[in-house]
Design a protein around this motif. Structure first.
Motif, short mmCIF file in Angstrom:
data_model
loop_
_atom_site.label_atom_id
_atom_site.label_comp_id
_atom_site.label_asym_id
_atom_site.label_seq_id
_atom_site.Cartn_x
_atom_site.Cartn_y
_atom_site.Cartn_z
N UNK A 1 0.84 -1.21 0.00
CA UNK A 1 0.00 0.00 0.00
C UNK A 1 0.87 1.26 0.00
N UNK A 2 1.97 1.24 0.74
CA UNK A 2 2.86 2.40 0.77
C UNK A 2 3.38 2.71 -0.63
N UNK A 3 3.70 1.67 -1.40
CA UNK A 3 4.21 1.87 -2.76
C UNK A 3 3.09 2.32 -3.69
N UNK A 4 1.95 1.64 -3.64
CA UNK A 4 0.85 1.95 -4.55
C UNK A 4 0.34 3.38 -4.35
N UNK A 5 0.14 3.77 -3.09
CA UNK A 5 -0.43 5.09 -2.81
C UNK A 5 0.60 6.21 -2.86
N UNK A 6 1.87 5.87 -3.11
CA UNK A 6 2.88 6.92 -3.28
C UNK A 6 2.84 7.49 -4.69
N UNK A 7 2.19 6.79 -5.63
CA UNK A 7 2.12 7.27 -7.01
C UNK A 7 1.29 8.55 -7.07
N UNK A 8 1.72 9.54 -7.84
CA UNK A 8 0.94 10.79 -7.96
C UNK A 8 -0.47 10.53 -8.49
N UNK A 9 -1.43 11.29 -8.01
CA UNK A 9 -2.82 11.10 -8.43
C UNK A 9 -3.00 11.31 -9.93
N UNK A 10 -2.12 12.11 -10.53
CA UNK A 10 -2.24 12.38 -11.96
C UNK A 10 -1.85 11.22 -12.85
N UNK A 11 -1.11 10.24 -12.31
CA UNK A 11 -0.73 9.06 -13.08
C UNK A 11 -1.78 7.98 -12.87
N UNK A 12 -2.51 7.65 -13.93
CA UNK A 12 -3.61 6.70 -13.81
C UNK A 12 -3.52 5.64 -14.90
N UNK A 13 -3.97 4.44 -14.60
CA UNK A 13 -4.12 3.42 -15.61
C UNK A 13 -5.39 3.63 -16.41
N UNK A 14 -6.49 3.96 -15.68
CA UNK A 14 -7.78 4.21 -16.32
C UNK A 14 -8.29 5.55 -15.79
N UNK A 15 -7.97 6.66 -16.48
CA UNK A 15 -8.34 7.99 -15.97
C UNK A 15 -9.84 8.19 -15.74
N UNK A 16 -10.67 7.45 -16.48
CA UNK A 16 -12.11 7.66 -16.37
C UNK A 16 -12.70 7.01 -15.11
N UNK A 17 -11.99 6.08 -14.49
CA UNK A 17 -12.53 5.37 -13.34
C UNK A 17 -12.21 6.06 -12.03
N UNK A 18 -12.87 5.63 -10.94
CA UNK A 18 -12.59 6.20 -9.62
C UNK A 18 -11.16 5.88 -9.17
N UNK A 19 -10.48 6.87 -8.61
CA UNK A 19 -9.10 6.67 -8.17
C UNK A 19 -9.02 5.62 -7.07
N UNK A 20 -9.98 5.66 -6.12
CA UNK A 20 -9.93 4.73 -4.99
C UNK A 20 -10.06 3.28 -5.45
N UNK A 21 -10.88 3.06 -6.51
CA UNK A 21 -11.06 1.70 -7.02
C UNK A 21 -9.79 1.21 -7.70
N UNK A 22 -9.18 2.09 -8.50
CA UNK A 22 -7.94 1.70 -9.18
C UNK A 22 -6.85 1.37 -8.18
N UNK A 23 -6.68 2.23 -7.18
CA UNK A 23 -5.62 1.98 -6.19
C UNK A 23 -5.92 0.72 -5.38
N UNK A 24 -7.19 0.48 -5.07
CA UNK A 24 -7.55 -0.73 -4.34
C UNK A 24 -7.22 -1.99 -5.12
N UNK A 25 -7.53 -1.98 -6.42
CA UNK A 25 -7.22 -3.13 -7.27
C UNK A 25 -5.71 -3.30 -7.42
#
Length: 333
Positions: free
Chosen positions: A116-140
């Motif tokens: 979690x420390x590694x995953x949530x350290x990524x900037x919010x602007x870097x996304x795999x799927x920009x259209x989806x919810x950020x919390x869902x992407x980070x959780x997956x």
């Protein structure tokens, strides 16, 4: 392509290889006394062998990687610092498990904290799927990262297997970083990890004199996962999937097959395809040699994906990679 970045990658690899080899040589007598791996249901070895070389591999990677990142003049060291701290934390968890087996749930929770420390350290602007919810992407990504860390551990069950898998991946990531397809920090860490594993390889070649242990396989999984995540976040998703495709497929298919047979999938076993290969007459050298060759092919496919940079090409290359992996699994089984 930056000649300076290539030079830094070479420095990182050579420095890490030297540190790793020296530390393994120095710590092996102590590990013989405190971290002896006795053969069990999962083992491919027949005599007690010390484990814990991951201490040297992890230390060498972080030392060499940290030095070259500073030399590269990186302005923001926040993310590398978080990743290094998480790596040290999960290494401690792994070492504790090597010495005295930890219960499954606490072990997974501690691993999840590091991921979690590694995953949530990524900037919010870097996304795999920009259209989806950020919390869902980070959780997956957290779930995927936890699985990736553990599958690297699961697949570390044969002499030189982790070297055969991780060296092609780390070389590919370091080269892609030199071409500017991902930031300098993960590329330089990949080069350092490659060097640290090459320093470990002479001690782990069949018949191995020492194993990585969880203190090595877990942080290696975390660092590889971070590098691949950075690659995917910088729009190279197909390459990030192709590079570890053999490990992903062998471990995931094995897990689902054990679950379908209602076996205790969390328990030690010898059901992985590479383990079954040794029972079907393959020598250890042949298994790791074929895995290494397959991973070189997957690395070439990942370079092709980056070069073509199109969805149809990505689909075709992923299909080619999947067919190559399926053929290898069939040979092993």
């Amino acid at each position: 392509m930056s000649a300076f970045e290539i030079l830094l990658s070479l420095i990182a690899a050579v420095l890490a290889a030297s540190i790793s080899a020296v530390l393994i040589q120095a710590t092996r007598p102590l590990l013989l006394r405190v971290a002896l791996a006795k053969p069990n249901a999962r083992s491919s070895h027949r005599i007690p062998t010390p484990q814990g070389a991951g201490i040297a591999v992890t230390a060498a990677t972080l030392l060499a990687g940290g030095i070259v990142i500073v030399l590269a003049g990186s302005q923001d060291l926040t993310i590398p610092f978080i990743v290094f701290a998480a790596c040290l934390f999960i290494a401690v968890v792994g070492f504790a498990d090597d010495i005295r087996s930890l219960p499954v749930v606490p072990r997974l929770l501690l691993q999840a904290a590091a991921v979690a420390a590694v995953v949530f350290s990524a900037p919010d602007g870097l996304r795999l799927v920009p259209a989806g919810p950020l919390w869902l992407e980070r959780g997956l990504l957290l779930i995927a990262g936890l699985w990736f860390v553990n599958l690297v551990n699961f697949m570390d069950g044969l002499d030189l297997m982790t070297v055969a898998e991780a060296v092609p991946i780390t070389v590919a990531i370091a080269l892609l970083g030199s071409f500017g397809y991902l930031p300098a920090a993960p590329a330089l860490v990949a080069a350092a990890l490659c060097g640290a594993l090459l320093g470990f390889a002479p001690f782990n070649r069949p018949v191995a004199r020492i194993f990585l242990g969880d203190v090595g396989s877990l942080p290696i999984g975390l660092l590889l996962g971070w590098c691949l995540l950075e690659l995917a976040l910088h729009r190279q998703f197909a390459a990030a999937l192709l590079l570890p495709l053999y490990y992903l497929t062998d471990a995931t298919v094995t897990l689902f097959r054990r679950m379908a047979r209602r076996e205790p999938f969390w328990a030690a076993h010898r059901s992985h395809f590479y383990q079954r290969a040794t029972e079907n007459g393959f020598t250890v050298w042949r298994v790791v040699g074929e895995v290494f060759a397959l991973n070189l092919a997957l690395a070439l496919l990942s370079f092709a994906s980056v070069s073509f940079n199109s969805l149809p090409a990505d689909i075709a290359l992923l299909l080619a990679g999947a067919l190559a992996v399926a053929r290898q699994l069939r040979r092993f089984s």
